[in-house]
Design a protein around this motif. Sequence first.
Motif, PDB file in Angstrom:
ATOM      1  N   ASP A 133       2.892  29.062  39.268  1.00 37.10           N
ATOM      2  CA  ASP A 133       4.300  29.275  38.903  1.00 37.10           C
ATOM      3  C   ASP A 133       5.110  28.008  39.210  1.00 37.10           C
ATOM      4  OD1 ASP A 133       6.965  29.994  38.628  1.00 37.10           O
ATOM      5  OD2 ASP A 133       6.681  31.966  39.547  1.00 37.10           O
ATOM      6  N   PRO A 134       5.623  27.328  38.172  1.00 35.84           N
ATOM      7  CA  PRO A 134       6.360  26.076  38.396  1.00 35.84           C
ATOM      8  C   PRO A 134       7.627  26.246  39.229  1.00 35.84           C
ATOM      9  CG  PRO A 134       6.625  26.804  36.123  1.00 35.84           C
ATOM     10  CD  PRO A 134       5.603  27.706  36.760  1.00 35.84           C
ATOM     11  N   GLU A 135       8.174  27.454  39.275  1.00 32.96           N
ATOM     12  CA  GLU A 135       9.378  27.698  40.078  1.00 32.96           C
ATOM     13  C   GLU A 135       9.102  27.504  41.571  1.00 32.96           C
ATOM     14  OE1 GLU A 135      12.532  28.331  38.896  1.00 32.96           O
ATOM     15  OE2 GLU A 135      11.590  27.867  36.970  1.00 32.96           O
ATOM     16  N   HIS A 136       7.856  27.686  41.972  1.00 31.34           N
ATOM     17  CA  HIS A 136       7.502  27.578  43.392  1.00 31.34           C
ATOM     18  C   HIS A 136       7.163  26.149  43.833  1.00 31.34           C
ATOM     19  CE1 HIS A 136       7.753  31.831  43.845  1.00 31.34           C
ATOM     20  NE2 HIS A 136       6.716  32.087  43.080  1.00 31.34           N
ATOM     21  N   LEU A 137       6.912  25.244  42.907  1.00 34.17           N
ATOM     22  CA  LEU A 137       6.497  23.879  43.273  1.00 34.17           C
ATOM     23  C   LEU A 137       7.395  23.222  44.320  1.00 34.17           C
ATOM     24  CD1 LEU A 137       5.306  22.355  39.878  1.00 34.17           C
ATOM     25  CD2 LEU A 137       3.903  22.795  41.905  1.00 34.17           C
ATOM     26  N   PRO A 138       8.722  23.233  44.164  1.00 35.00           N
ATOM     27  CA  PRO A 138       9.571  22.561  45.162  1.00 35.00           C
ATOM     28  C   PRO A 138       9.505  23.203  46.550  1.00 35.00           C
ATOM     29  CG  PRO A 138      10.832  23.102  43.174  1.00 35.00           C
ATOM     30  CD  PRO A 138       9.506  23.772  43.055  1.00 35.00           C
ATOM     31  N   LYS A 139       9.047  24.437  46.627  1.00 31.95           N
ATOM     32  CA  LYS A 139       8.998  25.139  47.905  1.00 31.95           C
ATOM     33  C   LYS A 139       7.841  24.684  48.783  1.00 31.95           C
ATOM     34  CE  LYS A 139      11.093  29.194  45.810  1.00 31.95           C
ATOM     35  NZ  LYS A 139      10.871  30.575  45.381  1.00 31.95           N
ATOM     36  N   TRP A 140       6.787  24.139  48.167  1.00 34.74           N
ATOM     37  CA  TRP A 140       5.624  23.734  48.962  1.00 34.74           C
ATOM     38  C   TRP A 140       5.143  22.312  48.694  1.00 34.74           C
ATOM     39  CZ3 TRP A 140       1.087  22.371  46.567  1.00 34.74           C
ATOM     40  CH2 TRP A 140       0.920  22.787  45.245  1.00 34.74           C
ATOM     41  N   LEU A 141       5.560  21.702  47.600  1.00 39.34           N
ATOM     42  CA  LEU A 141       5.091  20.342  47.273  1.00 39.34           C
ATOM     43  C   LEU A 141       6.073  19.324  47.846  1.00 39.34           C
ATOM     44  CD1 LEU A 141       2.784  18.852  45.961  1.00 39.34           C
ATOM     45  CD2 LEU A 141       3.986  19.000  43.786  1.00 39.34           C
ATOM     46  N   ARG A 142       5.836  18.979  49.093  1.00 38.72           N
ATOM     47  CA  ARG A 142       6.700  18.081  49.860  1.00 38.72           C
ATOM     48  C   ARG A 142       6.892  16.752  49.111  1.00 38.72           C
ATOM     49  NH1 ARG A 142       7.302  18.177  55.769  1.00 38.72           N
ATOM     50  NH2 ARG A 142       5.874  19.926  55.621  1.00 38.72           N
ATOM     51  N   GLY A 143       8.139  16.334  48.961  1.00 32.20           N
ATOM     52  CA  GLY A 143       8.444  15.071  48.306  1.00 32.20           C
ATOM     53  C   GLY A 143       8.667  15.173  46.806  1.00 32.20           C
ATOM     54  N   LEU A 144       8.503  16.368  46.244  1.00 35.09           N
ATOM     55  CA  LEU A 144       8.688  16.521  44.798  1.00 35.09           C
ATOM     56  C   LEU A 144      10.154  16.333  44.436  1.00 35.09           C
ATOM     57  CD1 LEU A 144       7.444  17.282  42.024  1.00 35.09           C
ATOM     58  CD2 LEU A 144       8.101  19.640  42.538  1.00 35.09           C
ATOM     59  N   VAL A 145      10.407  15.390  43.547  1.00 31.43           N
ATOM     60  CA  VAL A 145      11.754  15.148  43.037  1.00 31.43           C
ATOM     61  C   VAL A 145      11.898  15.801  41.665  1.00 31.43           C
ATOM     62  CG1 VAL A 145      13.387  13.354  42.288  1.00 31.43           C
ATOM     63  CG2 VAL A 145      11.956  12.979  44.320  1.00 31.43           C
ATOM     64  N   LEU A 146      10.840  15.670  40.849  1.00 31.31           N
ATOM     65  CA  LEU A 146      10.903  16.159  39.469  1.00 31.31           C
ATOM     66  C   LEU A 146       9.503  16.495  38.977  1.00 31.31           C
ATOM     67  CD1 LEU A 146      12.770  16.401  36.872  1.00 31.31           C
ATOM     68  CD2 LEU A 146      11.954  14.115  36.322  1.00 31.31           C
ATOM     69  N   HIS A 147       9.385  17.596  38.267  1.00 31.06           N
ATOM     70  CA  HIS A 147       8.147  17.964  37.577  1.00 31.06           C
ATOM     71  C   HIS A 147       8.588  18.634  36.287  1.00 31.06           C
ATOM     72  CE1 HIS A 147       4.420  19.979  36.501  1.00 31.06           C
ATOM     73  NE2 HIS A 147       3.808  19.153  37.342  1.00 31.06           N
ATOM     74  N   GLU A 148       8.577  17.863  35.198  1.00 23.94           N
ATOM     75  CA  GLU A 148       9.075  18.409  33.937  1.00 23.94           C
ATOM     76  C   GLU A 148       8.059  18.217  32.816  1.00 23.94           C
ATOM     77  OE1 GLU A 148      12.639  16.471  32.581  1.00 23.94           O
ATOM     78  OE2 GLU A 148      11.702  14.493  32.524  1.00 23.94           O
ATOM     79  N   PRO A 149       7.756  19.298  32.100  1.00 19.42           N
ATOM     80  CA  PRO A 149       6.829  19.181  30.971  1.00 19.42           C
ATOM     81  C   PRO A 149       7.404  18.268  29.889  1.00 19.42           C
ATOM     82  CG  PRO A 149       7.116  21.482  31.594  1.00 19.42           C
ATOM     83  CD  PRO A 149       8.153  20.679  32.337  1.00 19.42           C
ATOM     84  N   LEU A 150       6.559  17.372  29.406  1.00 23.18           N
ATOM     85  CA  LEU A 150       6.925  16.509  28.284  1.00 23.18           C
ATOM     86  C   LEU A 150       6.416  17.113  26.982  1.00 23.18           C
ATOM     87  CD1 LEU A 150       5.964  13.084  29.920  1.00 23.18           C
ATOM     88  CD2 LEU A 150       8.268  14.042  29.650  1.00 23.18           C
ATOM     89  N   SER A 151       5.259  17.786  27.081  1.00 19.26           N
ATOM     90  CA  SER A 151       4.684  18.486  25.932  1.00 19.26           C
ATOM     91  C   SER A 151       3.800  19.611  26.445  1.00 19.26           C
ATOM     92  CB  SER A 151       3.854  17.519  25.072  1.00 19.26           C
ATOM     93  OG  SER A 151       2.739  17.033  25.793  1.00 19.26           O
TER      94      SER A 151
END
Length: 163
Positions: free
Chosen positions: A22-40
């Motif tokens: 679930d991409p909504e959870h990435l910022p909750k556990w992926l320390r240092g994540l600034v951005l994760h956005e699908p390009l395609s």
Amino acid sequence: MRYTVSMEIALPRERVVQLLSDPEHLPKWLRGLVLHEPLSGVHGQVGTKSRVVMQMGQQKFEGTETITRREPVDLQGIATEGVVHFEREIVGKGMWSAVRDRLTETSQETTLWVSENEYRFSGVLMRLAGLLMPGAFRKQSLQHMQDFKAFAEHGQDVREVKG
């Protein structure tokens, strides 16, 4: 450079897979994540390309992640003896990496997460970092797994933790 890290998580595999995918959870556990956005493509699906920006101290990393394997495609009702595979490649300035994650049910309430990591460096600075600090890459991978475990088992959000 190659290494493998693993961790047992005290949750059923289906729940671990749901949280990881679930991409909504990435910022909750992926320390240092600034951005994760699908390009395609669609997040988590094979072939999807995403722009990833990570901040680690004063260092900022930007790269393109490509999902190379997701098995099974349907993550609902996975057979007990089955293994869930998530694999991706990340390309950034001076670096290529592949992460091959396997999630195995060790009991009805525990999941074994094994992560094989491979790095190749092309830039002089990145090659030097790989030679001088190979443990730092392994340590960071293990930190991400520990952060996920704390989030999955206890709801701990890395954005609320100091250090």
